[in-house]
Scaffold this active site. Structure first.
Site, PDB file in Angstrom:
ATOM      1  N   HIS A  12       8.516 -26.478  -0.354  1.00  0.00           N
ATOM      2  CA  HIS A  12       7.965 -27.668  -1.006  1.00  0.00           C
ATOM      3  C   HIS A  12       6.872 -27.309  -2.004  1.00  0.00           C
ATOM      4  O   HIS A  12       6.158 -28.176  -2.491  1.00  0.00           O
ATOM      5  CB  HIS A  12       7.436 -28.643   0.045  1.00  0.00           C
ATOM      6  CG  HIS A  12       8.545 -29.197   0.884  1.00  0.00           C
ATOM      7  ND1 HIS A  12       9.068 -30.452   0.691  1.00  0.00           N
ATOM      8  CD2 HIS A  12       9.267 -28.633   1.876  1.00  0.00           C
ATOM      9  CE1 HIS A  12      10.056 -30.650   1.548  1.00  0.00           C
ATOM     10  NE2 HIS A  12      10.191 -29.551   2.281  1.00  0.00           N
ATOM     11  N   GLU A  44       0.822  -1.211   0.000  1.00  0.00           N
ATOM     12  CA  GLU A  44       0.000   0.000   0.000  1.00  0.00           C
ATOM     13  C   GLU A  44       0.855   1.259   0.000  1.00  0.00           C
ATOM     14  O   GLU A  44       0.406   2.314  -0.435  1.00  0.00           O
ATOM     15  CB  GLU A  44      -0.932   0.021   1.227  1.00  0.00           C
ATOM     16  CG  GLU A  44      -2.170  -0.838   1.061  1.00  0.00           C
ATOM     17  CD  GLU A  44      -3.243  -0.578   2.116  1.00  0.00           C
ATOM     18  OE1 GLU A  44      -2.888  -0.285   3.267  1.00  0.00           O
ATOM     19  OE2 GLU A  44      -4.435  -0.652   1.777  1.00  0.00           O
ATOM     20  N   LYS A  51     -13.897  -0.517  -4.195  1.00  0.00           N
ATOM     21  CA  LYS A  51     -15.034  -0.084  -3.375  1.00  0.00           C
ATOM     22  C   LYS A  51     -16.066   0.649  -4.243  1.00  0.00           C
ATOM     23  O   LYS A  51     -17.270   0.427  -4.106  1.00  0.00           O
ATOM     24  CB  LYS A  51     -14.554   0.852  -2.261  1.00  0.00           C
ATOM     25  CG  LYS A  51     -13.655   0.190  -1.251  1.00  0.00           C
ATOM     26  CD  LYS A  51     -13.298   1.172  -0.149  1.00  0.00           C
ATOM     27  CE  LYS A  51     -12.197   0.652   0.734  1.00  0.00           C
ATOM     28  NZ  LYS A  51     -11.659   1.663   1.618  1.00  0.00           N
TER      29      LYS A  51
HETATM   30  O1  PA5 Z   1      -3.101   1.265   5.742  1.00  0.00           O
HETATM   31  C1  PA5 Z   1      -4.251   1.575   5.515  1.00  0.00           C
HETATM   32  O2  PA5 Z   1      -4.619   2.763   5.494  1.00  0.00           O
HETATM   33  C2  PA5 Z   1      -5.317   0.519   5.303  1.00  0.00           C
HETATM   34  O3  PA5 Z   1      -4.773  -0.762   5.300  1.00  0.00           O
HETATM   35  C3  PA5 Z   1      -6.381   0.639   6.380  1.00  0.00           C
HETATM   36  O4  PA5 Z   1      -5.801   0.372   7.630  1.00  0.00           O
HETATM   37  C4  PA5 Z   1      -7.549  -0.297   6.125  1.00  0.00           C
HETATM   38  O5  PA5 Z   1      -8.101  -0.052   4.866  1.00  0.00           O
HETATM   39  C5  PA5 Z   1      -8.632  -0.130   7.192  1.00  0.00           C
HETATM   40  O6  PA5 Z   1      -9.099   1.186   7.226  1.00  0.00           O
HETATM   41  P1  PA5 Z   1      -9.926   1.721   8.436  1.00  0.00           P
HETATM   42  O7  PA5 Z   1      -9.092   1.685   9.652  1.00  0.00           O
HETATM   43  O8  PA5 Z   1     -10.313   3.116   8.071  1.00  0.00           O
HETATM   44  O9  PA5 Z   1     -11.142   0.840   8.577  1.00  0.00           O
END
Ligand code: PA5
Length: 437
Positions: A311, A290, A425
């Site tokens: 394996h 990310e 989304k």
């Molecule tokens: O690193 C990030 O921003 C994401 O992985 C969020 O943690 C994840 O999408 C969850 O988001 P939220 O805490 O708003 O529910």
């Protein structure tokens, strides 16, 4: 504390010292941009100093709430997704027994631990609700935005279950929300229902939040000494706040993976020989994917558990397309010395290693794999962690977050946004006919 060390000798044949040293100025610039808060995403840098700046009174409140929940629960359900659950999972897997939920209450010294809200599988939720019957349950629901659909839906089911079992008021005393201090639907819900609340610092994104209440609260409830986690992170903040390749291994790690990427490596496999690091591998994947995977750039992070995956994936690693680097996370200390027994007669022909520890054999597998993969054209790094303790969990997560931020700046991307995650989304909400808000 002994430092976490990067052994880069296995990358020496792939990255020339000249190239590495000529990149040092750019790593220094990245470091200065990070600490001077002048780089992209600089409003999300609170995690960098958080181990020092976390309010001690908030920490005391957190440990008190955790103690109360630990003492009054047989089961803890942690609801969250991505950065809102992977850090706690990484810590729990690294520090608790692999059979935690199966241990008897006397040995366990904390509630059984269940995860929810990290997907939308209905069979899982149904089975979880059945599993909770007969146990005293507490819930920690975590979402920074407070609007994420997976934890939102899981919480609907679990909140309903809690209200039916305990009644609205008593259920509220068993639920803690970790969310933004000032905004969001989860915050509003928590206020309306009277849940205990902890805040995710505004200037810390989900995947950099493991050392905040997001990671610390669930870990404290299952009995991890979270003061020690923060102590380790404080040590790492200091040690990896220094300048130069010689002492700061986050610099060298970021630089080497960057050079390898520029030389055509497309994938970084974080490997380990200890199933207690599976959670860390998943956390690593989301941290780097990310943070770096944007603008058509970035190493694809994967996590592999050896020798299990040797394996299956081992074949590809040895002889498949040469676009992979490996980074091993290795504990230097043997956590549980187990001596291999001799048997008479030696039917399985394993007496030749009788008397040695199982850990020694695992280490030989690691050394053998390293040699074979380097020979096969896979650059290999190793992160040596002296011990698998709460302190080193804090230090290791800090080490990796720091490396990731530096590495992203070298790549020229903003490590703290995730615009691509919105795409699925948008399509899903259109298909669900979600009304505009
Ligand atoms: O690193 C990030 O921003 C994401 O992985 C969020 O943690 C994840 O999408 C969850 O988001 P939220 O805490 O708003 O529910």
């Amino acid at each position: 504390m002994e430092p976490i060390r990067l052994d880069d000798s296995g990358a020496a044949g792939f990255v020339s010292p000249q190239k590495l040293f000529s990149l040092e100025d750019r790593v220094e610039m990245a470091h200065r941009a990070l600490h001077g808060k002048t780089g992209p995403g600089n409003e999300y840098l609170e995690w960098l100093d958080w181990p020092e700046t976390m309010d001690p009174q908030e920490m005391a409140r957190l440990t008190a709430v955790a103690r109360h929940l630990r003492e009054s629960s047989d089961a803890l359900v942690v609801i969250g997704i991505g950065g809102s659950y992977l850090g706690a999972r990484a810590g729990a897997e690294m520090l608790l027994s692999p059979f935690w939920n199966e241990l008897s209450g006397k040995v366990r010294r904390g509630p059984r631990l269940y995860w929810a809200g990290h997907h939308m599988d209905s069979r899982y939720i149904s089975a979880l609700l059945k599993q909770l019957d007969g146990q005293d349950v507490s819930v920690v629901v975590i979402s920074k935005s407070g609007t994420t659909i997976e934890p939102g839906l899981a919480f609907r089911f679990i909140h309903k279950y809690m209200m039916e079992r305990y009644g609205r008021e008593k259920a509220a005393r068993r639920i803690v929300a970790v969310t933004d201090a000032k905004k969001g639907l989860l915050r509003d819900l928590a206020l309306a229902e009277g849940f205990e609340r902890f805040s995710i610092p505004a200037g810390t994104g989900g995947r950099y939040s493991v050392l905040t209440p997001v990671g610390l609260l669930p870990l404290a409830i299952v009995g991890v000494d979270v003061q020690k986690v923060l102590e380790g992170a404080r040590w790492a903040r200091k040690w990896y706040g220094t300048m130069g390749y010689t002492r700061n291994d986050t610099w060298r790690y970021a630089a080497i993976r960057h050079l390898l990427y520029r030389q055509g490596i497309k994938l970084e496999a974080l490997i380990h020989y200890d199933p207690s690091l599976r959670g860390l591998g998943a956390w690593f994947q989301q941290l780097f994917a990310e943070s770096e995977g944007k603008g058509g750039k970035g190493l694809f992070p994967v996590s592999l558990q050896y020798t299990t995956d040797l394996h299956s994936m081992g074949q590809y690693l040895q002889e498949g397309e040469r676009h992979i680097m490996e980074t091993a996370v290795l504990f230097d200390e043997d956590r549980s010395p187990l001596v291999i027994p001799a048997t008479e007669p030696d039917r399985d022909r394993l007496n030749y290693i009788a008397g040695r520890t199982l850990e020694e054999v695992n280490q030989k597998a690691a050394q053998g794999t390293r040699e074979a993969h380097i020979k096969g054209g896979v650059p290999y790094l190793a992160i040596h962690v002296p011990q698998a303790t709460a302190e080193y969990f804090g230090a290791l997560t800090y080490f990796l977050m720091k490396t990731c931020a530096l590495s992203s700046y070298l790549l020229g991307v903003n490590p703290f946004d995730q615009p691509g995650v919105e795409a699925y989304k948008t399509h899903m909400f259109r298909l669900l006919n979600r009304p505009e808000s």
